[in-house]
Design a protein around this motif. Sequence first.
Motif, PDB file in Angstrom:
ATOM      1  N   GLU A   1       1.143  -1.182   0.054  1.00 42.94           N
ATOM      2  CA  GLU A   1       0.419   0.202  -0.164  1.00 42.94           C
ATOM      3  C   GLU A   1       0.699   1.239  -0.021  1.00 42.94           C
ATOM      4  O   GLU A   1       0.481   2.145  -0.808  1.00 42.94           O
ATOM      5  CB  GLU A   1      -1.137   0.060   1.356  1.00 42.94           C
ATOM      6  CG  GLU A   1      -2.081   0.776   1.059  1.00 42.94           C
ATOM      7  CD  GLU A   1      -1.554   2.430   1.988  1.00 42.94           C
ATOM      8  OE1 GLU A   1      -2.398   3.466   2.297  1.00 42.94           O
ATOM      9  OE2 GLU A   1      -0.601   1.817   2.648  1.00 42.94           O
TER      10      GLU A   1
ATOM     11  N   LEU B   1      -5.959  -1.768  -1.886  1.00 41.60           N
ATOM     12  CA  LEU B   1      -7.170  -2.793  -1.766  1.00 41.60           C
ATOM     13  C   LEU B   1      -7.421  -4.061  -1.974  1.00 41.60           C
ATOM     14  O   LEU B   1      -7.137  -5.648  -2.235  1.00 41.60           O
ATOM     15  CB  LEU B   1      -7.580  -2.514  -0.584  1.00 41.60           C
ATOM     16  CG  LEU B   1      -8.624  -2.830   0.817  1.00 41.60           C
ATOM     17  CD1 LEU B   1      -7.777  -4.426   1.335  1.00 41.60           C
ATOM     18  CD2 LEU B   1     -10.185  -2.661   1.119  1.00 41.60           C
TER      19      LEU B   1
ATOM     20  N   PHE C   1      -7.559  -6.918   5.987  1.00 43.13           N
ATOM     21  CA  PHE C   1      -6.264  -6.167   5.159  1.00 43.13           C
ATOM     22  C   PHE C   1      -6.915  -4.323   5.698  1.00 43.13           C
ATOM     23  O   PHE C   1      -5.751  -3.737   5.439  1.00 43.13           O
ATOM     24  CB  PHE C   1      -6.439  -6.340   3.774  1.00 43.13           C
ATOM     25  CG  PHE C   1      -6.126  -7.999   2.912  1.00 43.13           C
ATOM     26  CD1 PHE C   1      -6.100  -9.402   4.029  1.00 43.13           C
ATOM     27  CD2 PHE C   1      -5.198  -7.686   2.090  1.00 43.13           C
ATOM     28  CE1 PHE C   1      -5.350  -9.688   3.811  1.00 43.13           C
ATOM     29  CE2 PHE C   1      -5.056  -8.797   1.502  1.00 43.13           C
ATOM     30  CZ  PHE C   1      -4.584 -10.052   2.447  1.00 43.13           C
ATOM     31  N   GLY C   2      -8.162  -3.994   5.424  1.00 46.97           N
ATOM     32  CA  GLY C   2      -8.421  -2.716   6.328  1.00 46.97           C
ATOM     33  C   GLY C   2      -7.523  -2.363   7.664  1.00 46.97           C
ATOM     34  O   GLY C   2      -6.900  -1.310   7.241  1.00 46.97           O
TER      35      GLY C   2
END
Length: 304
Positions: free
Chosen positions: A34, A40, A91-92
């Motif tokens: 990222e 994402l 993942f967030g």
Amino acid sequence: MTRAATDRVFKGLALRLFAIACLSTMSALVKLAETRGATLGETMFHRQFWAALLVTGWIASGPGLESVRTARFAAHAGRAATGLVGMVFTFGAVLLLPLAEATALQFTVPIFATLLGALVLKEKTGWHRWGAVIVGFVGVLIVAQPGSGHFPLYGAIVGLMAALFVAIIAVLLRQIGRTESAATTVFWFSWLSVPPLALVYLFQLKAHDPATWGILLGIGMVGGLGQLALTGSLRFATVSAVVPMDYSSLIWGTLYGWLIFGVLPTPYTWIGAPIIIASGLYIVYREHKLHHAHSPVSAAETPA
């Protein structure tokens, strides 16, 4: 316990530790990707696509692809849909929070599993486990420190939602596992999640430098290895034996956070995380004890 049984348990523990190391590495790679411009949607696609190839190769070289035939396609589709939503939150949380804090919030999975068991599955839950649930949420409050601003509150909410979905998936897997092998479940989850992620990926596809492409490939391969090792660990040891190994992820999260991103856990995390861990371990201990007490073997061994 015989020498052979002991060796099996140690294999299970070793596989679980390896799996946690892989999944912790994957989280660090997701966060690193990222920072290099990957979205994402991209990271999720690469996580599933390369892992699906790895899982397929593993099954083909072992029991064979015939072994993944299923009469419960709808159940696998539902598990895949739930898993994708859970992956968004997981993942967030990694992207929104420091690695150690995101990891600490994942330790609330046994707490949510207890809540789901009592409220959804109508399982009997005594005051021991309810007490552990309350203690665990106190640990969460210490880590998150709502109102202090030391990390985004919405990041903490996303992290807790990730843990909730892991617990939901555990319930689904328990139901699917009555007729399906773990390898079959992993195979269908991997491949059923690729098409929707590929559709998202089409709208987010962009150029990267070779290092970033390597990181995206690594996310899938390391994540796939971790998934296979998780599955394998339960072939050799019980859930109650291997679950304590999961807490080694805090070591990896702290190490990667410091080495790659120059971030160490806050003092609140050092205080709250052990409380959450203790809560989770106690819940696992109580479930193991109750299961042992209700098993035919233990009943026969118990004095009248």
